[in-house]
Design a protein around this motif. Structure first.
Motif, PDB file in Angstrom:
ATOM      1  N   GLN A 152      24.160 -12.039 -13.053  1.00 44.52           N
ATOM      2  CA  GLN A 152      23.107 -12.821 -14.673  1.00 44.52           C
ATOM      3  C   GLN A 152      21.844 -12.587 -14.735  1.00 44.52           C
ATOM      4  O   GLN A 152      21.163 -12.872 -15.865  1.00 44.52           O
ATOM      5  N   LEU A 153      21.134 -12.659 -13.504  1.00 40.24           N
ATOM      6  CA  LEU A 153      19.584 -12.530 -12.726  1.00 40.24           C
ATOM      7  C   LEU A 153      19.670 -11.811 -12.209  1.00 40.24           C
ATOM      8  O   LEU A 153      19.918 -10.881 -11.162  1.00 40.24           O
ATOM      9  N   LEU A 154      18.692 -11.381 -12.522  1.00 40.47           N
ATOM     10  CA  LEU A 154      17.532  -9.972 -11.350  1.00 40.47           C
ATOM     11  C   LEU A 154      16.375 -10.601 -11.063  1.00 40.47           C
ATOM     12  O   LEU A 154      15.328 -11.756 -12.210  1.00 40.47           O
ATOM     13  N   VAL A 155      16.296 -11.127  -9.347  1.00 36.65           N
ATOM     14  CA  VAL A 155      14.987 -11.542  -8.529  1.00 36.65           C
ATOM     15  C   VAL A 155      14.511 -10.893  -7.828  1.00 36.65           C
ATOM     16  O   VAL A 155      15.311 -10.240  -6.742  1.00 36.65           O
ATOM     17  N   SER A 156      13.576  -9.977  -8.195  1.00 35.90           N
ATOM     18  CA  SER A 156      12.909  -9.250  -7.263  1.00 35.90           C
ATOM     19  C   SER A 156      11.747  -9.631  -6.171  1.00 35.90           C
ATOM     20  O   SER A 156      11.108 -10.419  -6.938  1.00 35.90           O
ATOM     21  N   LEU A 157      11.872  -9.669  -5.272  1.00 37.67           N
ATOM     22  CA  LEU A 157      10.935 -10.055  -3.810  1.00 37.67           C
ATOM     23  C   LEU A 157       9.459  -9.304  -3.897  1.00 37.67           C
ATOM     24  O   LEU A 157      10.604  -7.830  -3.380  1.00 37.67           O
ATOM     25  N   HIS A 158       8.729  -9.212  -3.788  1.00 35.08           N
ATOM     26  CA  HIS A 158       7.377  -8.758  -2.849  1.00 35.08           C
ATOM     27  C   HIS A 158       6.652  -9.544  -2.460  1.00 35.08           C
ATOM     28  O   HIS A 158       6.234 -10.657  -2.743  1.00 35.08           O
ATOM     29  N   VAL A 159       5.248  -8.718  -1.970  1.00 38.37           N
ATOM     30  CA  VAL A 159       4.149  -9.613  -1.882  1.00 38.37           C
ATOM     31  C   VAL A 159       2.984  -8.933  -2.345  1.00 38.37           C
ATOM     32  O   VAL A 159       3.544  -8.051  -2.058  1.00 38.37           O
ATOM     33  N   ASN A 160       1.853  -9.901  -2.633  1.00 36.92           N
ATOM     34  CA  ASN A 160       0.524  -9.705  -3.282  1.00 36.92           C
ATOM     35  C   ASN A 160      -0.427  -8.470  -2.322  1.00 36.92           C
ATOM     36  O   ASN A 160      -0.259  -8.606  -1.163  1.00 36.92           O
ATOM     37  N   SER A 161      -1.381  -8.215  -2.614  1.00 33.33           N
ATOM     38  CA  SER A 161      -2.065  -7.191  -1.683  1.00 33.33           C
ATOM     39  C   SER A 161      -3.755  -7.010  -2.377  1.00 33.33           C
ATOM     40  O   SER A 161      -3.215  -7.319  -4.037  1.00 33.33           O
ATOM     41  N   THR A 162      -4.559  -7.423  -1.919  1.00 31.44           N
ATOM     42  CA  THR A 162      -6.330  -7.182  -3.175  1.00 31.44           C
ATOM     43  C   THR A 162      -7.145  -7.553  -2.234  1.00 31.44           C
ATOM     44  O   THR A 162      -6.875  -7.627  -0.592  1.00 31.44           O
ATOM     45  N   LYS A 163      -7.917  -6.675  -2.250  1.00 34.00           N
ATOM     46  CA  LYS A 163      -9.384  -6.801  -1.612  1.00 34.00           C
ATOM     47  C   LYS A 163      -9.960  -7.867  -0.891  1.00 34.00           C
ATOM     48  O   LYS A 163     -10.611  -7.504   0.170  1.00 34.00           O
ATOM     49  N   ASN A 164      -9.699  -8.587  -1.953  1.00 31.99           N
ATOM     50  CA  ASN A 164     -10.207 -10.243  -1.993  1.00 31.99           C
ATOM     51  C   ASN A 164      -9.514 -10.937  -1.008  1.00 31.99           C
ATOM     52  O   ASN A 164      -8.628 -11.618  -1.657  1.00 31.99           O
ATOM     53  N   ARG A 165     -10.165 -11.357  -0.298  1.00 33.34           N
ATOM     54  CA  ARG A 165      -9.248 -11.470   1.584  1.00 33.34           C
ATOM     55  C   ARG A 165      -8.856 -12.743   1.226  1.00 33.34           C
ATOM     56  O   ARG A 165      -8.046 -13.658   1.714  1.00 33.34           O
ATOM     57  N   SER A 166      -9.784 -14.168   0.457  1.00 28.78           N
ATOM     58  CA  SER A 166      -9.861 -15.860   0.514  1.00 28.78           C
ATOM     59  C   SER A 166      -8.599 -15.496  -0.897  1.00 28.78           C
ATOM     60  O   SER A 166      -7.501 -16.925  -0.628  1.00 28.78           O
ATOM     61  N   LYS A 167      -8.449 -14.904  -1.474  1.00 27.54           N
ATOM     62  CA  LYS A 167      -7.191 -14.538  -3.001  1.00 27.54           C
ATOM     63  C   LYS A 167      -5.948 -15.657  -1.447  1.00 27.54           C
ATOM     64  O   LYS A 167      -4.993 -14.478  -1.238  1.00 27.54           O
ATOM     65  N   ILE A 209      10.148 -11.392 -11.184  1.00 21.54           N
ATOM     66  CA  ILE A 209       9.159 -10.517  -9.646  1.00 21.54           C
ATOM     67  C   ILE A 209       8.661 -11.480  -9.058  1.00 21.54           C
ATOM     68  O   ILE A 209       7.836 -12.122  -9.613  1.00 21.54           O
ATOM     69  N   VAL A 210       8.714 -12.208  -8.299  1.00 22.79           N
ATOM     70  CA  VAL A 210       8.047 -13.046  -7.486  1.00 22.79           C
ATOM     71  C   VAL A 210       7.554 -12.474  -6.263  1.00 22.79           C
ATOM     72  O   VAL A 210       7.801 -11.311  -5.424  1.00 22.79           O
ATOM     73  N   GLU A 211       6.024 -12.746  -5.726  1.00 18.26           N
ATOM     74  CA  GLU A 211       4.927 -12.261  -5.445  1.00 18.26           C
ATOM     75  C   GLU A 211       5.059 -13.696  -4.784  1.00 18.26           C
ATOM     76  O   GLU A 211       3.954 -14.219  -5.107  1.00 18.26           O
ATOM     77  N   MET A 212       5.045 -13.680  -4.066  1.00 18.47           N
ATOM     78  CA  MET A 212       5.461 -14.739  -2.780  1.00 18.47           C
ATOM     79  C   MET A 212       4.944 -15.068  -1.853  1.00 18.47           C
ATOM     80  O   MET A 212       4.626 -16.145  -1.209  1.00 18.47           O
ATOM     81  N   GLY A 213       3.273 -14.164  -1.562  1.00 13.68           N
ATOM     82  CA  GLY A 213       1.966 -14.584  -1.943  1.00 13.68           C
ATOM     83  C   GLY A 213       0.995 -13.187  -1.035  1.00 13.68           C
ATOM     84  O   GLY A 213       1.353 -11.673  -0.693  1.00 13.68           O
ATOM     85  N   PHE A 214       0.245 -13.681  -0.460  1.00 16.91           N
ATOM     86  CA  PHE A 214      -0.747 -12.364  -0.032  1.00 16.91           C
ATOM     87  C   PHE A 214      -0.888 -12.257   1.228  1.00 16.91           C
ATOM     88  O   PHE A 214      -1.451 -12.321   2.158  1.00 16.91           O
ATOM     89  N   ILE A 215      -0.274 -10.709   1.290  1.00 19.30           N
ATOM     90  CA  ILE A 215      -0.464 -10.259   2.819  1.00 19.30           C
ATOM     91  C   ILE A 215      -1.988  -9.937   3.297  1.00 19.30           C
ATOM     92  O   ILE A 215      -2.009 -10.046   4.744  1.00 19.30           O
ATOM     93  N   SER A 216      -3.114  -9.331   2.875  1.00 15.79           N
ATOM     94  CA  SER A 216      -3.919  -9.134   2.396  1.00 15.79           C
ATOM     95  C   SER A 216      -5.150 -10.503   2.986  1.00 15.79           C
ATOM     96  O   SER A 216      -6.059 -10.256   3.379  1.00 15.79           O
ATOM     97  N   ASN A 217      -4.492 -11.840   2.825  1.00  9.76           N
ATOM     98  CA  ASN A 217      -5.062 -13.628   3.239  1.00  9.76           C
ATOM     99  C   ASN A 217      -4.386 -13.600   4.972  1.00  9.76           C
ATOM    100  O   ASN A 217      -2.824 -14.138   4.659  1.00  9.76           O
ATOM    101  N   GLU A 218      -5.367 -14.235   5.713  1.00  8.41           N
ATOM    102  CA  GLU A 218      -4.493 -14.265   7.002  1.00  8.41           C
ATOM    103  C   GLU A 218      -3.278 -15.246   6.784  1.00  8.41           C
ATOM    104  O   GLU A 218      -2.673 -15.473   7.428  1.00  8.41           O
TER     105      GLU A 218
END
Length: 225
Positions: free
Chosen positions: A118-133, A185-194
């Motif tokens: 019934q539902l699709l939940v796609s799991l990912h993590v985000n990344s950006t050059k701005n490490r504070s994001k 699509i669930v971007e669970m957080g930023f891998i680029s942020n410590e």
């Protein structure tokens, strides 16, 4: 981090043997059914976003497995489209394209037809050059049910991570454009942020993320039903 796919349409394909369940009568094969199809993003040769030795594909799978166990234990039947470190493009012999990325995404989309969910939940993590994001972001289709699912999951993740973000419509993304059922699509957080990276790689905090997503799905089901 999910890449875009603007390529060829998916073609019909017969389910792979390990995606089938034999009927009790022993006279045929039955396509499995569940409420939620959990899409563990990337895998195999496709590591996704990375920082040093920390790979998105590993984070996605670890949290997807925890979400799978939680949902099923809470009476919400769920299936995983990837249970190990392999690329779904390797299972796609029907989409005649030289692009591994196109075959990967079209295989993920095809499974939404082959498995009765019934539902699709796609799991990912985000990344950006701005490490504070930092922080979670849920992307949805333009239809109301997908938006409702996204708002429920976003709210639960905001409470888990002490953030205040709103979900967004993910128009460019292949899965959100091509899957018929309510999908996010669930971007669970930023891998680029410590700080986020520490959270995303800690097994106990991964369980907290999975619990928040499961809570959002339960809230959606309560409202939608």
């Amino acid at each position: 981090m999910l890449q875009l796919f603007n390529g060829m349409p998916a073609y019909s394909a017969a389910p792979a043997p390990d995606e089938l369940a034999h009927t009790p009568e022993g006279d045929g094969w039955a396509v499995p059914s569940a409420t939620v199809l959990i899409d563990a993003g990337h895998g195999g040769i496709d590591g996704g976003a990375s920082v040093g030795d920390t790979l998105e594909k590993d984070i996605n799978l670890a949290i997807a497995q925890k979400l799978y166990l939680l949902l099923n234990s809470q009476g919400i039947p769920s299936v995983l489209n990837r249970t190990g470190d392999y690329a779904l493009s390797d299972e796609n012999s029907w989409h005649l394209s030289r692009s591994r990325h196109r075959r990967d995404l079209s295989q993920r989309r095809q499974l939404t037809d082959e498995i009765d969910t019934q539902l699709l939940v796609s799991l990912h993590v985000n990344s950006t050059k701005n490490r504070s994001k930092k922080g979670p972001l849920v992307l949805h289709q333009e239809n109301g049910e997908s938006a409702l699912l996204a708002f429920c999951i976003q709210d639960a993740l905001n409470r888990q991570q002490d953030t205040g973000f709103y979900p967004k419509e993910g128009k460019p993304f292949y899965l959100l454009r091509r899957v018929d059922q309510p999908s996010v699509i669930v971007e669970m957080g930023f891998i680029s942020n410590e700080e986020d990276r520490t959270m995303l790689t800690d097994p106990r905090r991964q369980l907290q993320i999975a619990s928040a997503i499961a809570s959002g799905i339960r809230q959606y089901k309560w409202i939608a039903n």
